[in-house]
Each structure stands twice: as structure tokens, then as C-alpha cells.
Design an enzyme around this catalytic site. Structure first.
Site, PDB file in Angstrom:
ATOM      1  N   GLY A  14       2.248   7.507   7.089  1.00 48.85           N
ATOM      2  CA  GLY A  14       2.349   6.216   7.760  1.00 48.85           C
ATOM      3  C   GLY A  14       1.177   5.957   8.686  1.00 48.85           C
ATOM      4  CB  ALA A  17      -3.871   4.980   3.781  1.00 55.69           C
ATOM      5  CB  ALA A  50     -15.534  -0.911  12.904  1.00 53.99           C
ATOM      6  CE  LYS A  78     -18.612  -4.234  11.813  1.00 55.04           C
ATOM      7  NZ  LYS A  78     -18.187  -3.002  11.132  1.00 55.04           N
ATOM      8  CD  GLN A 145     -21.959 -24.932   4.264  1.00 51.98           C
ATOM      9  OE1 GLN A 145     -21.182 -24.262   3.607  1.00 51.98           O
ATOM     10  NE2 GLN A 145     -23.225 -25.120   3.917  1.00 51.98           N
ATOM     11  CB  ILE A 346     -10.053   0.005   6.762  1.00 52.84           C
ATOM     12  CG1 ILE A 346      -9.628   0.991   7.865  1.00 52.84           C
ATOM     13  CG2 ILE A 346      -9.011  -1.106   6.588  1.00 52.84           C
ATOM     14  CD1 ILE A 346      -9.583   0.425   9.257  1.00 52.84           C
TER      15      ILE A 346
HETATM   16  C1  LIG Z   1     -14.163   9.883  12.932  1.00 48.07           C
HETATM   17  C2  LIG Z   1     -13.626   8.805  12.060  1.00 48.07           C
HETATM   18  C3  LIG Z   1     -13.925   7.464  12.345  1.00 48.07           C
HETATM   19  C4  LIG Z   1     -13.465   6.461  11.496  1.00 48.07           C
HETATM   20  N1  LIG Z   1     -13.811   5.158  11.736  1.00 48.07           N
HETATM   21  C5  LIG Z   1     -13.484   4.214  10.816  1.00 48.07           C
HETATM   22  C6  LIG Z   1     -13.882   2.858  10.976  1.00 48.07           C
HETATM   23  O1  LIG Z   1     -14.480   2.478  11.985  1.00 48.07           O
HETATM   24  N2  LIG Z   1     -13.563   1.975  10.016  1.00 48.07           N
HETATM   25  C7  LIG Z   1     -12.863   2.333   8.892  1.00 48.07           C
HETATM   26  O2  LIG Z   1     -12.657   1.501   8.010  1.00 48.07           O
HETATM   27  N3  LIG Z   1     -12.409   3.582   8.761  1.00 48.07           N
HETATM   28  C8  LIG Z   1     -12.711   4.524   9.671  1.00 48.07           C
HETATM   29  N4  LIG Z   1     -12.263   5.795   9.516  1.00 48.07           N
HETATM   30  C9  LIG Z   1     -11.319   6.093   8.427  1.00 48.07           C
HETATM   31  C10 LIG Z   1      -9.919   5.663   8.853  1.00 48.07           C
HETATM   32  O3  LIG Z   1      -9.557   6.264  10.059  1.00 48.07           O
HETATM   33  C11 LIG Z   1      -8.925   6.042   7.769  1.00 48.07           C
HETATM   34  O4  LIG Z   1      -9.371   5.583   6.525  1.00 48.07           O
HETATM   35  C12 LIG Z   1      -7.602   5.407   8.064  1.00 48.07           C
HETATM   36  O5  LIG Z   1      -7.173   5.662   9.351  1.00 48.07           O
HETATM   37  C13 LIG Z   1      -6.576   5.887   7.070  1.00 48.07           C
HETATM   38  O6  LIG Z   1      -6.077   7.141   7.389  1.00 48.07           O
HETATM   39  P1  LIG Z   1      -4.861   7.646   6.527  1.00 48.07           P
HETATM   40  O7  LIG Z   1      -3.755   6.688   6.675  1.00 48.07           O
HETATM   41  O8  LIG Z   1      -5.356   7.940   5.173  1.00 48.07           O
HETATM   42  O9  LIG Z   1      -4.514   9.057   7.213  1.00 48.07           O
HETATM   43  P2  LIG Z   1      -3.768   9.402   8.594  1.00 48.07           P
HETATM   44  O10 LIG Z   1      -4.000   8.400   9.654  1.00 48.07           O
HETATM   45  O11 LIG Z   1      -4.151  10.817   8.893  1.00 48.07           O
HETATM   46  O12 LIG Z   1      -2.226   9.361   8.235  1.00 48.07           O
HETATM   47  C14 LIG Z   1      -1.607  10.397   7.528  1.00 48.07           C
HETATM   48  C15 LIG Z   1      -0.118  10.190   7.555  1.00 48.07           C
HETATM   49  O13 LIG Z   1       0.501  11.190   6.764  1.00 48.07           O
HETATM   50  C16 LIG Z   1       1.579  11.752   7.477  1.00 48.07           C
HETATM   51  N5  LIG Z   1       1.797  13.115   7.031  1.00 48.07           N
HETATM   52  C17 LIG Z   1       0.876  14.088   6.811  1.00 48.07           C
HETATM   53  N6  LIG Z   1       1.486  15.224   6.457  1.00 48.07           N
HETATM   54  C18 LIG Z   1       2.812  14.967   6.422  1.00 48.07           C
HETATM   55  C19 LIG Z   1       3.956  15.742   6.140  1.00 48.07           C
HETATM   56  N7  LIG Z   1       3.894  17.027   5.806  1.00 48.07           N
HETATM   57  N8  LIG Z   1       5.165  15.152   6.208  1.00 48.07           N
HETATM   58  C20 LIG Z   1       5.304  13.845   6.557  1.00 48.07           C
HETATM   59  N9  LIG Z   1       4.243  13.066   6.845  1.00 48.07           N
HETATM   60  C21 LIG Z   1       3.010  13.625   6.786  1.00 48.07           C
HETATM   61  C22 LIG Z   1       1.152  11.667   8.931  1.00 48.07           C
HETATM   62  O14 LIG Z   1       2.257  11.740   9.792  1.00 48.07           O
HETATM   63  C23 LIG Z   1       0.509  10.294   8.945  1.00 48.07           C
HETATM   64  O15 LIG Z   1       1.518   9.316   9.105  1.00 48.07           O
HETATM   65  C24 LIG Z   1     -12.676   6.803  10.378  1.00 48.07           C
HETATM   66  C25 LIG Z   1     -12.319   8.129  10.150  1.00 48.07           C
HETATM   67  C26 LIG Z   1     -12.793   9.132  10.968  1.00 48.07           C
HETATM   68  C27 LIG Z   1     -12.412  10.556  10.693  1.00 48.07           C
END
Ligand SMILES: Cc1cc2nc3c(=O)[nH]c(=O)nc-3n(C[C@H](O)[C@H](O)[C@H](O)COP(=O)(O)OP(=O)(O)OC[C@H]3O[C@@H](n4cnc5c(N)ncnc54)[C@H](O)[C@@H]3O)c2cc1C
Length: 502
Positions: A14, A17, A50, A78, A145, A346
Site C-alpha cells: 500500500g 504503487a 516529484a 512543477k 496556450q 511514479i
Molecule cells: C531516494 C528515492 C527518491 C525517490 N524520488 C522519487 C521522485 O521524486 N519521483 C518519483 O516519481 N519517484 C521517486 N522515487 C520512487 C518512488 O518513491 C516509488 O516509485 C514509489 O514510492 C512507489 O513505491 P512502492 O509503492 O513501489 O513501494 P513502497 O512505498 O516501499 O511500498 C511497499 C508496500 O508493500 C508493503 N509490504 C512490503 N512487504 C510486505 C509484507 N510482507 N506484508 C504486507 N505488506 C508488505 C509495505 O507495507 C508497503 O505498503 C524515489 C525513490 C527513492 C528510493
């Protein structure tokens, strides 16, 4: 196909993504039961603030009111990314969204600009960009525009608080029928014959079964990697940064309507202005700088008072060999990672969701359909990867071994070809529907001092004086338009200030 329609979707995770997927599926696909499992104890990555303008298509898909969305996420607008010290120390350029200048006849503006530059009559590229000119003056308005002209107006994306964004999407998804289960997944049950995932099993033994599983479990990649062992293609040899240290800080002045990306000796720092704070982070390569030194560099370059302890994130750049394997589709960090230099992660989630909707399977999980999805996702990843590598490779810095190594490293053939074509002809060929358009590449290439030997001969269709007045007219219109726009903070205060009811 009627009988084999998929009716049960399980989303694992959650973060951004997971909730983007839940919101999009629940708003666009009737008759699907959507269950999202997440663990508060594990939490989310907590960064990712961002975006790029394509996010507005996602907002439209799920029916978001833009002002409400900005209010609820503490968002700002932005207009592009301002790069400091990337080509050489002291260089500043912007990758501004939207078009620059205007084409004339069959020829795009950059070719005239290249000729004008040779003849000493073209100004800075950014002077012909409304986005950049407005950005430099901290101004913003929604203006598709420039009135009474053929010039494009403002193209924009958003900065927002990642935690507030996930919470906002959750509300939308739950209102549309998605259900959330809180709990830690401990096991995965698979079909002995097909190998497909049948259920995820929680710590307390509860099994949550589904027909298709969307793995949004972040870097853990619980299903796509831990359960299915899909494999990961490592791109660290091209993008060697492997850590980021992040810290929020108090705002120290008006919110700039652009992201800043400031190169340091072994990486770079982001500054992302939100309404209630600024997001800061230092992305770096641990072969060239220690975590302590990287943290000190970040804290020395934060403008306002830090609001929390700095947090270290470790990552590996690359992508899953297949984003879709069997009945598991990985989105977000579970599918791969490209550092946030051009704010594309994102977007890649959004892109994965759009393509999943286009290729939505039935229970037969046709191999050709899955293959088509995987090829399209790979193409998107690889083209963005090339664009990000360009920023590192095209540098002239001599002050640190990191930058020298980036300049001297081998690069993907697809990128080498793009740079070569630009150097010799000033041409940029956008392949298929790759994300970044020609003017985006042009700004980064020229911003980092890669200049072509010539320009297209059609640019000679104007006399020297005609060309000079072509530039002067655009510059005047852009400057005048920008000067009439409201301040960015003023625009937000009027339309979408956080905490102010609609
Ligand atoms: C340093 C950094 C900077 C970034 N800056 C940007 C930016 O400026 N712009 C941009 O577009 N993207 C950016 N990103 C990427 C962006 O943060 C991610 O693409 C976005 O947050 C999606 O993350 P996610 O949902 O895939 O993973 P996460 O946010 O890690 O979510 C994972 C989920 O899985 C759940 N989960 C994991 N294991 C289990 C389990 N065993 N049981 C139950 N639940 C579980 C967790 O609880 C959580 O809800 C950045 C990433 C990093 C590392």
C-alpha cells in the site's frame, strides 16, 4: 472469454504503487473485487514526491479534481527541473516541460536556435521557454496556450507529499469499492501445476486468494522475486549511485515551481518544495563517498531547518527480467528502480497500470499477451534509463573521480547512437512512444555542453535579419506573458492551499 474473466485482484503493498493501482482499477473496471494488503509495521519507502506532466492523464483517468488533489497532498506545481553543476561546476540549466519557441515550416525551433547561436543572435534557450522564464520568476498559472499566438502555454506537473498522496489515493480507491487488509504477509501458496500464485498468507494464518496478483511490495518484491525468482537485470555499471539520504526541512522562502537537482562530488541532491515543507535528498555512490560524508553534504546544503533525522535508503538500479510473470504483475519498486533524477518512477507505475489495463488478461493468461506487456514495459524502462545515464555521462567535471568515471564509462549502444547523431547532425530521433520528447533531450544535451557541429540546412531559409526578429518576437512574447502570471505561492493560496476547505 465470458466464463474465464478475472474477478478477483489482490494488490500486495500500500505504497504509491499499490494505491495508484487500486484507485485506477476500482475506478475503471466494474465487476472486479479488489483487495489490497499492506502492513503498517513495515511501512512504505516514504519518498517519491516529484512528477512529470503525464501524471495529469492519470488524474483524469481516476477522475481527480486537481485543486482538491493539491490541497490534500500539500502539493505545489512543477514546471521542470533546474540542474546545477552537471556539465561543469557553475553551469545551471533547466529541463523545462513543454515546447520551446515554435517550429517554422517543417523545421523545429532547436534547429533555428543552433544556427542563431552560431551567428550570435540567439539568446539562452530558456529565454524562449515560457516554463523556464516563469519558473525563474517563481510564477505560475494554468495557461495551455499563450493567447493570440501559436505558442504553447504552460506545461506542468506536481510536487506532493508521498504519504499524503498514498492516503488520498486510498480514500478514492476505498470509495470506489477496493478493500484493504492490514497484515504482514508471511507466505505464498502456489499452484503445483501452473506455478501461479493462488493466495498470500498472513502472519495469523489467514489466506487471501486471488486470480491475479499485483506485486507492489516495494524493494522486497515479495511475489515477483521472493516467490517466483523472476530475476533482476542490474544497471549499476551505468548508474552507479546506490544510496540516498533524505531529510525534510522547513521552507526557507517562496516555493519554487520546479525541482532542483544539484550535483555534488559523488552524486546529486534534490530539493522538492511542498506547501508545508521542502523534501531534500542526496543520491550518491557509496564507492566514492561514505554515508557519513554524504549525510554531512546534504545537511550543509539544506536551506531551512531540518524537521527530522536524516534517513538512509539503499537501492540497486535495474529492472526485473519480466515485470509480469505468470499471474503476478509487479509495479513500482518491485518491478525495478531508476533513480529519481528525472522523476520517472511514479510515471513508470502509471505506465505499468495503463498497459495492464490495455492487456488485462483472462484466467488463461495468454503468453503472447504477457509477452507484449513485458516488451512494452522494458522499452519504457530502457529509454528512460538512457536519458538518465546521459546526465551522468555528458559531464566535463575534473574535480572528482566519480564524475571522471561517469564520463569515461561505457554506455548503452542506444544512447551512444543518440549522442553521435546529435553531435554530427543536431538531430534527435524519438523512438516510438519513448517518454522524453526531442526538446527534453535537446535541453539536457546542450545544457551539458554537447553541441552539434551544424544545423539543418532548412534553417537557412530565413535571412540573418529575419532570424533575429523571429527570436526577438518569441522572446518578447514569452517575457511579457511570464511577467503577467501570478506568483506561484499566490496562485496556490488562491486555488489550492492545503488545509483550506474547497
Ligand atoms: C531516494 C528515492 C527518491 C525517490 N524520488 C522519487 C521522485 O521524486 N519521483 C518519483 O516519481 N519517484 C521517486 N522515487 C520512487 C518512488 O518513491 C516509488 O516509485 C514509489 O514510492 C512507489 O513505491 P512502492 O509503492 O513501489 O513501494 P513502497 O512505498 O516501499 O511500498 C511497499 C508496500 O508493500 C508493503 N509490504 C512490503 N512487504 C510486505 C509484507 N510482507 N506484508 C504486507 N505488506 C508488505 C509495505 O507495507 C508497503 O505498503 C524515489 C525513490 C527513492 C528510493
Amino acid at each position: 472469454m465470458g466464463d474465464s474473466r478475472i474477478t478477483k485482484v489482490v494488490i500486495v503493498g500500500g505504497g504509491t504503487a499499490g494505491w495508484m493501482a487500486a484507485a485506477a482499477l476500482s475506478r475503471t473496471m466494474d465487476n472486479l473485487s479488489i483487495r489490497l494488503v499492506e502492513s503498517d509495521e513495515i511501512g512504505t519507502v516514504g519518498v517519491g514526491e516529484a512528477t512529470i506532466p503525464a501524471i495529469r492523464l492519470f488524474n483524469a483517468l481516476i477522475g481527480i479534481d486537481e485543486n482538491e488533489f493539491i490541497r490534500e497532498t500539500g502539493g505545489t506545481f512543477k514546471l521542470g527541473i533546474q540542474f546545477h553543476d552537471w556539465g561543469r561546476i557553475g553551469d545551471v540549466y533547466m529541463h523545462a516541460f513543454g515546447q520551446i519557441g515554435r517550429s517554422l515550416g517543417m523545421l523545429q525551433f532547436p534547429q533555428y536556435w543552433l544556427r542563431g547561436r552560431n551567428e550570435g543572435i540567439a539568446g539562452r534557450l530558456g529565454d524562449y521557454s515560457l516554463n523556464e522564464t516563469a519558473g525563474r520568476q517563481n510564477r505560475f498559472a494554468r495557461l495551455p496556450q499563450i493567447p493570440n499566438t501559436s505558442l504553447d502555454g504552460i506545461a506542468y506537473a506536481f510536487h506532493f507529499d508521498a504519504a499524503l498522496y498514498a492516503a488520498y489515493l486510498r480514500k478514492i480507491a476505498e470509495q470506489a469499492g477496493a478493500e484493504r487488509t492490514e497484515g504482514k504477509i508471511f507466505g505464498v501458496r502456489r499452484n503445483g501445476e501452473t506455478g501461479h500464485v493462488e493466495a498470500v498468507v498472513l502472519e495469523d494464518g489467514t489466506a487471501i486468494d486471488g486470480e491475479i496478483f499485483i506485486d507492489c511490495s516495494g524493494f522486497r518484491a515479495l511475489l515477483i522475486e521472493e516467490a517466483l525468482g523472476t530475476g533482476f537485470e542490474d544497471w549499476t555499471h551505468w548508474l552507479p549511485c546506490d544510496r540516498a539520504i533524505a531529510v525534510p526541512s522547513e521552507n526557507a522562502g517562496p516555493a519554487r515551481p520546479y525541482t532542483q537537482a544539484i550535483a555534488h562530488k559523488a552524486g546529486w541532491q534534490w530539493r522538492i518544495p511542498l506547501q508545508h515543507r521542502t523534501g531534500n535528498g542526496h543520491v550518491f555512490c557509496s564507492d566514492f563517498i561514505s554515508e557519513d560524508e554524504a549525510t554531512a553534504t546534504l545537511l550543509a546544503n539544506v536551506e531551512g531547518r531540518p524537521l527530522a533525522e536524516p534517513r538512509m535508503l539503499r537501492f540497486r538500479t535495474g529492472m526485473r527480467r519480466k515485470a509480469w510473470n505468470g499471474n503476478v504483475v509487479a509495479l513500482g519498486l518491485a518491478s525495478g528502480f531508476l533513480e529519481p533524477l528525472e522523476s520517472t518512477s511514479i510515471h513508470l507505475i502509471q505506465n505499468g497500470i495503463a498497459k495492464l489495463l490495455a492487456h488485462f488478461p483472462d484466467r488463461d493468461f495468454d503468453a503472447a499477451n504477457i509477452d507484449a506487456y513485458n516488451r512494452r514495459v522494458r522499452f519504457d524502462y530502457e529509454r528512460i534509463r538512457d536519458f538518465v545515464i546521459l546526465h551522468y555521462h555528458a559531464n566535463q567535471r575534473t574535480d572528482s573521480p566519480f564524475w571522471i568515471r561517469c564520463r569515461e564509462m561505457g554506455i548503452p549502444e542506444t544512447l551512444a547512437h543518440k549522442i553521435e547523431l546529435f553531435r554530427s547532425q543536431g538531430q534527435i530521433v524519438r523512438e516510438g512512444d519513448e517518454l522524453f520528447i526531442e526538446i527534453g533531450w535537446f535541453q539536457v544535451l546542450t545544457g551539458q555542453n554537447i553541441m552539434p557541429d551544424g544545423y539543418h540546412p532548412m534553417a537557412d531559409q530565413l535571412t540573418h535579419d529575419e532570424l533575429a526578429s523571429f527570436f526577438a518576437d518569441i522572446e518578447t512574447i514569452v517575457a511579457r506573458t511570464a511577467s503577467h502570471l501570478p506568483g506561484h505561492d499566490e496562485f496556490i493560496a488562491q486555488h489550492c492551499a492545503a488545509g483550506v476547505p474547497a
